[in-house]
Design a protein around this motif. Structure first.
Motif, PDB file in Angstrom:
ATOM      1  N   LEU A  11       0.909  -1.269   0.059  1.00  0.00           N
ATOM      2  CA  LEU A  11      -0.001   0.215   0.052  1.00  0.00           C
ATOM      3  C   LEU A  11       0.814   1.135  -0.041  1.00  0.00           C
ATOM      4  O   LEU A  11       1.643   1.335   0.709  1.00  0.00           O
ATOM      5  CB  LEU A  11      -0.738  -0.013   1.142  1.00  0.00           C
ATOM      6  N   VAL A  12       0.582   2.096  -0.958  1.00  0.00           N
ATOM      7  CA  VAL A  12       1.343   3.380  -0.940  1.00  0.00           C
ATOM      8  C   VAL A  12       0.395   4.622  -1.359  1.00  0.00           C
ATOM      9  O   VAL A  12      -0.827   4.315  -1.923  1.00  0.00           O
ATOM     10  CB  VAL A  12       2.355   3.301  -2.126  1.00  0.00           C
ATOM     11  N   GLN A  13       0.706   5.685  -0.743  1.00  0.00           N
ATOM     12  CA  GLN A  13       0.028   6.835  -1.030  1.00  0.00           C
ATOM     13  C   GLN A  13       0.151   7.475  -2.464  1.00  0.00           C
ATOM     14  O   GLN A  13       1.229   7.260  -3.006  1.00  0.00           O
ATOM     15  CB  GLN A  13       0.270   7.879  -0.027  1.00  0.00           C
ATOM     16  N   PRO A  14      -0.840   8.005  -3.035  1.00  0.00           N
ATOM     17  CA  PRO A  14      -0.660   8.812  -4.397  1.00  0.00           C
ATOM     18  C   PRO A  14       0.644   9.632  -4.335  1.00  0.00           C
ATOM     19  O   PRO A  14       0.858  10.369  -3.430  1.00  0.00           O
ATOM     20  CB  PRO A  14      -2.145   9.599  -4.403  1.00  0.00           C
ATOM     21  N   LEU A  85       3.151   7.579  -8.212  1.00  0.00           N
ATOM     22  CA  LEU A  85       2.062   6.388  -8.507  1.00  0.00           C
ATOM     23  C   LEU A  85       0.509   7.105  -8.448  1.00  0.00           C
ATOM     24  O   LEU A  85       0.435   8.202  -7.219  1.00  0.00           O
ATOM     25  CB  LEU A  85       2.367   5.424  -7.301  1.00  0.00           C
ATOM     26  N   LYS A  86      -0.312   6.710  -9.063  1.00  0.00           N
ATOM     27  CA  LYS A  86      -1.555   7.107  -9.008  1.00  0.00           C
ATOM     28  C   LYS A  86      -2.492   5.930  -8.532  1.00  0.00           C
ATOM     29  O   LYS A  86      -2.467   4.781  -8.608  1.00  0.00           O
ATOM     30  CB  LYS A  86      -1.789   7.683 -10.609  1.00  0.00           C
ATOM     31  N   PRO A  87      -3.888   6.351  -8.205  1.00  0.00           N
ATOM     32  CA  PRO A  87      -4.762   5.366  -7.906  1.00  0.00           C
ATOM     33  C   PRO A  87      -5.079   4.408  -8.897  1.00  0.00           C
ATOM     34  O   PRO A  87      -5.434   3.358  -8.645  1.00  0.00           O
ATOM     35  CB  PRO A  87      -6.105   6.425  -7.347  1.00  0.00           C
ATOM     36  N   GLU A  88      -4.966   4.982 -10.185  1.00  0.00           N
ATOM     37  CA  GLU A  88      -5.478   4.043 -11.433  1.00  0.00           C
ATOM     38  C   GLU A  88      -4.380   3.084 -11.665  1.00  0.00           C
ATOM     39  O   GLU A  88      -4.433   2.159 -12.292  1.00  0.00           O
ATOM     40  CB  GLU A  88      -5.660   4.942 -12.607  1.00  0.00           C
ATOM     41  N   ASP A  89      -3.129   2.957 -10.865  1.00  0.00           N
ATOM     42  CA  ASP A  89      -2.194   2.227 -11.057  1.00  0.00           C
ATOM     43  C   ASP A  89      -2.395   0.925 -10.089  1.00  0.00           C
ATOM     44  O   ASP A  89      -1.755  -0.092  -9.982  1.00  0.00           O
ATOM     45  CB  ASP A  89      -0.605   2.779 -10.518  1.00  0.00           C
ATOM     46  N   THR A  90      -3.530   0.969  -9.297  1.00  0.00           N
ATOM     47  CA  THR A  90      -3.691  -0.136  -8.429  1.00  0.00           C
ATOM     48  C   THR A  90      -4.120  -1.367  -9.085  1.00  0.00           C
ATOM     49  O   THR A  90      -4.983  -1.176 -10.131  1.00  0.00           O
ATOM     50  CB  THR A  90      -5.086   0.215  -7.488  1.00  0.00           C
ATOM     51  N   ALA A  91      -3.740  -2.296  -8.744  1.00  0.00           N
ATOM     52  CA  ALA A  91      -3.803  -3.621  -9.677  1.00  0.00           C
ATOM     53  C   ALA A  91      -2.806  -4.746  -8.849  1.00  0.00           C
ATOM     54  O   ALA A  91      -2.124  -4.361  -8.271  1.00  0.00           O
ATOM     55  CB  ALA A  91      -3.488  -3.674 -11.228  1.00  0.00           C
ATOM     56  N   VAL A  92      -2.947  -5.901  -9.478  1.00  0.00           N
ATOM     57  CA  VAL A  92      -2.117  -7.176  -9.306  1.00  0.00           C
ATOM     58  C   VAL A  92      -1.204  -6.964 -10.364  1.00  0.00           C
ATOM     59  O   VAL A  92      -1.545  -7.046 -11.472  1.00  0.00           O
ATOM     60  CB  VAL A  92      -2.924  -8.509  -9.398  1.00  0.00           C
ATOM     61  N   TYR A  93       0.215  -7.036 -10.020  1.00  0.00           N
ATOM     62  CA  TYR A  93       1.146  -7.044 -11.066  1.00  0.00           C
ATOM     63  C   TYR A  93       1.810  -8.289 -11.146  1.00  0.00           C
ATOM     64  O   TYR A  93       2.105  -8.995 -10.249  1.00  0.00           O
ATOM     65  CB  TYR A  93       2.173  -5.724 -10.437  1.00  0.00           C
ATOM     66  N   TYR A  94       1.964  -8.784 -12.310  1.00  0.00           N
ATOM     67  CA  TYR A  94       2.450 -10.093 -12.370  1.00  0.00           C
ATOM     68  C   TYR A  94       3.849  -9.914 -13.311  1.00  0.00           C
ATOM     69  O   TYR A  94       3.975  -9.222 -14.449  1.00  0.00           O
ATOM     70  CB  TYR A  94       1.495 -11.032 -13.522  1.00  0.00           C
ATOM     71  N   THR A 117      -1.445  -1.178  -4.130  1.00  0.00           N
ATOM     72  CA  THR A 117      -2.615  -0.398  -3.787  1.00  0.00           C
ATOM     73  C   THR A 117      -2.302   1.035  -3.681  1.00  0.00           C
ATOM     74  O   THR A 117      -1.314   1.243  -2.967  1.00  0.00           O
ATOM     75  CB  THR A 117      -3.436  -0.907  -2.682  1.00  0.00           C
ATOM     76  N   VAL A 118      -2.675   1.755  -4.645  1.00  0.00           N
ATOM     77  CA  VAL A 118      -2.464   3.271  -4.359  1.00  0.00           C
ATOM     78  C   VAL A 118      -3.737   3.906  -3.720  1.00  0.00           C
ATOM     79  O   VAL A 118      -4.698   4.360  -4.442  1.00  0.00           O
ATOM     80  CB  VAL A 118      -2.035   3.943  -5.601  1.00  0.00           C
ATOM     81  N   SER A 119      -3.532   4.598  -2.681  1.00  0.00           N
ATOM     82  CA  SER A 119      -4.828   4.968  -1.898  1.00  0.00           C
ATOM     83  C   SER A 119      -4.296   5.899  -0.678  1.00  0.00           C
ATOM     84  O   SER A 119      -3.144   5.809  -0.161  1.00  0.00           O
ATOM     85  CB  SER A 119      -5.705   3.832  -1.499  1.00  0.00           C
ATOM     86  N   SER A 120      -4.999   6.867  -0.648  1.00  0.00           N
ATOM     87  CA  SER A 120      -4.515   7.936   0.654  1.00  0.00           C
ATOM     88  C   SER A 120      -5.513   7.447   1.894  1.00  0.00           C
ATOM     89  O   SER A 120      -5.376   7.876   2.787  1.00  0.00           O
ATOM     90  CB  SER A 120      -4.980   9.404   0.324  1.00  0.00           C
TER      91      SER A 120
END
Length: 120
Positions: A11-14, A85-94, A117-120
């Motif tokens: 988890l990381v902030q925008p 990072l932006k909230p729209e980068d939130t995803a499962v990365y493979y 997860t990119v979220s404040s």
């Protein structure tokens, strides 16, 4: 069983940064392209970035200038440095790798996925 091992999600902030790592087992014939894909909830899996064995790179337009892919061939490891990072980068990365089993035949390997997860 041949598999890729990923690490580094979370988890990381925008505006923040994360670094993903993916280690492949050693191949006597080497590894061609290595790359990262991502899949957001309800969406298809898309290419994020790829790097060839010689260092040639290609990025999705949405991450150009923010993400950087690199690899250490001695360690059979690929990295994805993600900045701004932006909230729209939130995803499962493979992680993905073309793992050579002969000089011109490869197995396509996938990692288990790591959640970003990119979220404040």
């Amino acid at each position: 069983q041949v598999q890729l091992v990923e690490s580094g999600g979370g988890l990381v902030q925008p505006g923040g940064s994360l670094r993903l790592s993916c280690a492949a087992p050693k191949s006597s014939f080497g590894i061609n392209d290595m790359g990262w894909y991502r899949q957001a909830p309800g969406k298809q899996r898309d290419l994020v970035a790829v790097i060839g064995s010689g260092g040639r790179t290609n990025y999705a337009g949405s991450v150009k200038g923010r993400f950087s892919i690199s690899r250490d061939n001695a360690k059979n490891t690929v990295y994805l440095q993600m900045n701004s990072l932006k909230p729209e980068d939130t995803a499962v990365y493979y992680c993905n790798a073309e793992w050579l089993v002969t000089e011109n035949k490869y197995l396509e390997l996938w990692g288990q996925g790591t959640l970003v997860t990119v979220s404040s």
